[in-house]
Design a protein around this motif. Structure first.
Motif, PDB file in Angstrom:
ATOM      1  N   PRO A   1       0.841  -1.199   0.000  1.00  0.00           N
ATOM      2  CA  PRO A   1       0.000   0.000   0.000  1.00  0.00           C
ATOM      3  C   PRO A   1       0.879   1.253   0.000  1.00  0.00           C
ATOM      4  CG  PRO A   1      -0.708  -1.561   1.685  1.00  0.00           C
ATOM      5  CD  PRO A   1       0.621  -2.030   1.205  1.00  0.00           C
ATOM      6  N   VAL A   2       0.536   2.200  -0.856  1.00  0.00           N
ATOM      7  CA  VAL A   2       1.326   3.426  -1.013  1.00  0.00           C
ATOM      8  C   VAL A   2       0.402   4.640  -1.042  1.00  0.00           C
ATOM      9  CG1 VAL A   2       3.324   2.405  -2.168  1.00  0.00           C
ATOM     10  CG2 VAL A   2       1.315   3.023  -3.508  1.00  0.00           C
ATOM     11  N   VAL A   3       1.023   5.829  -0.970  1.00  0.00           N
ATOM     12  CA  VAL A   3       0.264   7.073  -0.900  1.00  0.00           C
ATOM     13  C   VAL A   3      -0.104   7.515  -2.324  1.00  0.00           C
ATOM     14  CG1 VAL A   3       0.184   9.397   0.075  1.00  0.00           C
ATOM     15  CG2 VAL A   3       1.600   7.640   1.153  1.00  0.00           C
ATOM     16  N   GLY A   4      -1.001   6.780  -2.944  1.00  0.00           N
ATOM     17  CA  GLY A   4      -1.392   7.049  -4.326  1.00  0.00           C
ATOM     18  C   GLY A   4      -0.364   6.515  -5.308  1.00  0.00           C
ATOM     19  N   SER A   5      -0.796   6.267  -6.538  1.00  0.00           N
ATOM     20  CA  SER A   5       0.125   5.734  -7.543  1.00  0.00           C
ATOM     21  C   SER A   5       1.232   6.719  -7.899  1.00  0.00           C
ATOM     22  CB  SER A   5      -0.646   5.337  -8.810  1.00  0.00           C
ATOM     23  OG  SER A   5      -1.311   4.113  -8.618  1.00  0.00           O
ATOM     24  N   MET A   6       0.996   8.001  -7.676  1.00  0.00           N
ATOM     25  CA  MET A   6       2.052   8.986  -7.900  1.00  0.00           C
ATOM     26  C   MET A   6       3.273   8.653  -7.052  1.00  0.00           C
ATOM     27  SD  MET A   6       1.603  11.668  -9.975  1.00  0.00           S
ATOM     28  CE  MET A   6       2.375  13.056  -9.166  1.00  0.00           C
TER      29      MET A   6
ATOM     30  N   VAL B   1       9.590  -3.291 -16.094  1.00  0.00           N
ATOM     31  CA  VAL B   1       8.416  -2.650 -16.679  1.00  0.00           C
ATOM     32  C   VAL B   1       7.514  -2.146 -15.557  1.00  0.00           C
ATOM     33  CG1 VAL B   1       6.426  -2.885 -18.212  1.00  0.00           C
ATOM     34  CG2 VAL B   1       8.506  -4.205 -18.662  1.00  0.00           C
ATOM     35  N   ILE B   2       7.161  -0.857 -15.630  1.00  0.00           N
ATOM     36  CA  ILE B   2       6.218  -0.260 -14.689  1.00  0.00           C
ATOM     37  C   ILE B   2       4.906  -0.068 -15.442  1.00  0.00           C
ATOM     38  CG2 ILE B   2       5.721   1.691 -13.178  1.00  0.00           C
ATOM     39  CD1 ILE B   2       8.791   2.209 -13.137  1.00  0.00           C
ATOM     40  N   GLU B   3       3.911  -0.857 -15.094  1.00  0.00           N
ATOM     41  CA  GLU B   3       2.615  -0.821 -15.775  1.00  0.00           C
ATOM     42  C   GLU B   3       1.643  -0.004 -14.931  1.00  0.00           C
ATOM     43  OE1 GLU B   3       0.829  -4.055 -18.499  1.00  0.00           O
ATOM     44  OE2 GLU B   3       0.178  -4.571 -16.479  1.00  0.00           O
ATOM     45  N   ASP B   4       1.312   1.171 -15.403  1.00  0.00           N
ATOM     46  CA  ASP B   4       0.435   2.093 -14.677  1.00  0.00           C
ATOM     47  C   ASP B   4      -1.023   1.764 -15.012  1.00  0.00           C
ATOM     48  OD1 ASP B   4      -0.888   4.168 -13.490  1.00  0.00           O
ATOM     49  OD2 ASP B   4       0.300   5.759 -14.395  1.00  0.00           O
TER      50      ASP B   4
ATOM     51  N   LEU C   1       0.970  -0.676 -10.905  1.00  0.00           N
ATOM     52  CA  LEU C   1       0.470   0.423 -10.081  1.00  0.00           C
ATOM     53  C   LEU C   1      -1.047   0.380 -10.133  1.00  0.00           C
ATOM     54  CD1 LEU C   1       2.817   3.284 -11.365  1.00  0.00           C
ATOM     55  CD2 LEU C   1       3.329   1.465  -9.723  1.00  0.00           C
ATOM     56  N   ILE C   2      -1.680   0.036  -9.019  1.00  0.00           N
ATOM     57  CA  ILE C   2      -3.137  -0.102  -8.963  1.00  0.00           C
ATOM     58  C   ILE C   2      -3.680   0.966  -8.017  1.00  0.00           C
ATOM     59  CG2 ILE C   2      -5.061  -1.634  -8.424  1.00  0.00           C
ATOM     60  CD1 ILE C   2      -3.252  -3.980  -9.097  1.00  0.00           C
TER      61      ILE C   2
END
Length: 437
Positions: A109-114, A216-219, A253-254
């Motif tokens: 869990p993170v502080v938004g995908s940003m 690969v970073i899939e947004d 990134l979800i």
């Protein structure tokens, strides 16, 4: 209201914000100019510049968060790598709607995908000393390049407009073969153009990522919002397509912001593949002494930035993901409203001589959703953006997104029911000032 609005009013707003070139204005700057024009004239602006959710937050999340707050979690630091319930439900949600297996350990869990984008860039850029460049498959979210600048990282970019399908392989390999690309990033569905990379294209990206050992970073900020298919039935095809089917070098990134309309609580999940999470890199060992990609991501970088995601909001996202995976919450039903709005807006623009810039996915008509792109004959994107503001219509130039095409990104999220008629009237006035030849 007489159209167009006097240019001196608009220019005053631009000057007060010290914007040197309005065609390159950031999203927030366009918002500020529109707000000033609105204040000066009383004109109702048709806002299509901001990619901010315009629907109520999912009630399941709201109630779960309220309960968590009443239970006292606001006074307690969250566990650094995330609430166990959320990690479990995120892993299950990914299986239910993408058909990928990612263990709960790698669901952070993170502080938004940003924030997860920032951390992903940071760690990927430290893995190997010779890999110091981010590759953006554009068009894309402008702030992600700003993050690269903040980090002091190099980046390369190309507009995928002319490289869809099999053409993508040669173009992508021309960058990866240099050996300096640390990671590749793209969004799917795409912000700003709303095209969706196909399974065959993700296969190309995944196989080349493995060949050249690139992350690969899939947004997936607009998770499953390709409304041409029913992607909202858990554990049943069709699924949200993902590069994770074709490489182990990936993280997803979800976001809770769009699909769950939960933007205000800044909650998302960075889902790191099992192999990437547990992988050691020479650059990370040299910098930190020891640690895998995942442990550095959590215990060094995340801890150093915020020491955890908002506690109560994690309960909210866990509840929404659980209900969706259980089949009790059709999370896409509400957000399909964006698709309905897009269809109406596109028809109005098309009827007034505009065209759609990114208009298809390998021959399939592009989906209706959160964004769409427009052009007008004889105008650059910057000229069109400036020309629409005096008619109380705001959008952002594609120039700021890494696109080589001339046009604007329009967002559907703030459109009100009364504004379809307003748009008709204003574009009729626009056509009189800028007639089609």
């Amino acid at each position: 209201m007489e159209f167009p609005v006097k240019q001196d009013i608009i220019q005053k707003a631009i000057d007060e914000l010290y914007i040197k070139d309005f065609s390159k204005a950031t999203i927030r700057e366009v918002v500020a100019v529109a707000a000033q024009v609105e204040k000066e004239t009383g004109l109702e602006i048709i806002h299509m510049e901001m990619g901010v959710p315009g629907l109520p937050a999912a009630e399941i999340g709201v109630q779960a968060e309220i309960k968590a707050l009443k239970d006292g979690v606001a006074s307690i630091y969250p566990v650094l790598d995330g609430l166990p319930e959320l990690k479990k439900e995120a892993s299950r949600f990914i299986k239910a709607f993408i058909d990928l297996d990612i263990s709960s350990e790698g669901c952070i869990p993170v502080v938004g995908s940003m924030q997860s984008t920032f951390m992903s860039f940071l760690v990927a850029g430290q893995c190997e000393e010779n890999k110091d460049t981010i590759l953006f498959i554009d068009p894309g979210f402008p702030v992600q390049k700003q993050q690269a600048v903040v980090l002091g990282y190099k980046y390369e970019t190309f507009d995928v407009y002319d490289y869809r399908g099999d053409k993508l392989k040669e173009k992508l390999e021309s960058y990866l073969s240099k050996g300096n690309i640390s990671c590749i990033i793209y969004s799917n569905p795409n912000n700003p153009a709303w095209f969706c990379l196909k399974e065959s294209e993700l296969k190309i990206i995944g196989e080349l990522a493995t060949k050249y050992d690139t992350i690969v970073i899939e947004d997936l900020a607009y998770f499953a919002m390709d409304f041409r298919k029913d992607l909202g039935i858990p554990f049943q095809a069709p699924y949200q397509v993902s590069v994770g089917k074709y490489t182990d070098n990936y993280l997803l990134l979800i976001s809770g912001s769009k699909a769950f309309s939960y933007a205000g609580e800044r909650i998302a999940v960075a889902a790191i593949s099992d192999k990437l999470y547990r992988r050691n890199y020479s650059g990370l060992t040299k910098r930190y002494g020891s640690g895998t990609f995942g442990s550095v991501f959590v215990h060094r970088v995340f801890y150093g930035i915020t020491a955890g995601a908002p506690h109560a909001a994690q309960y909210a996202l866990a509840a929404m993901m659980k209900a969706a995976s259980d089949g009790e919450f059709s999370f896409l039903d509400d957000v399909k409203e964006y698709g309905r709005r897009a269809r109406k807006l596109k028809d109005i623009f098309l009827n007034h001589g505009f065209g759609i810039v990114y208009d298809n996915d390998l021959g399939e008509e592009i989906a209706d959703g959160f964004y769409f792109t427009i052009r007008y004959p004889g105008m650059t994107g910057g000229q069109l953006m400036a020309a629409l503001v005096p008619f109380g219509i705001t959008a952002i130039s594609l120039d700021t997104t890494g696109s080589n095409q001339q046009g604007l990104r329009a967002c559907t999220s703030f459109i009100k029911d009364n504004q379809y008629q307003l748009l008709e009237e204003r574009l009729t006035a626009f056509n009189k000032l800028y007639p089609l030849e």
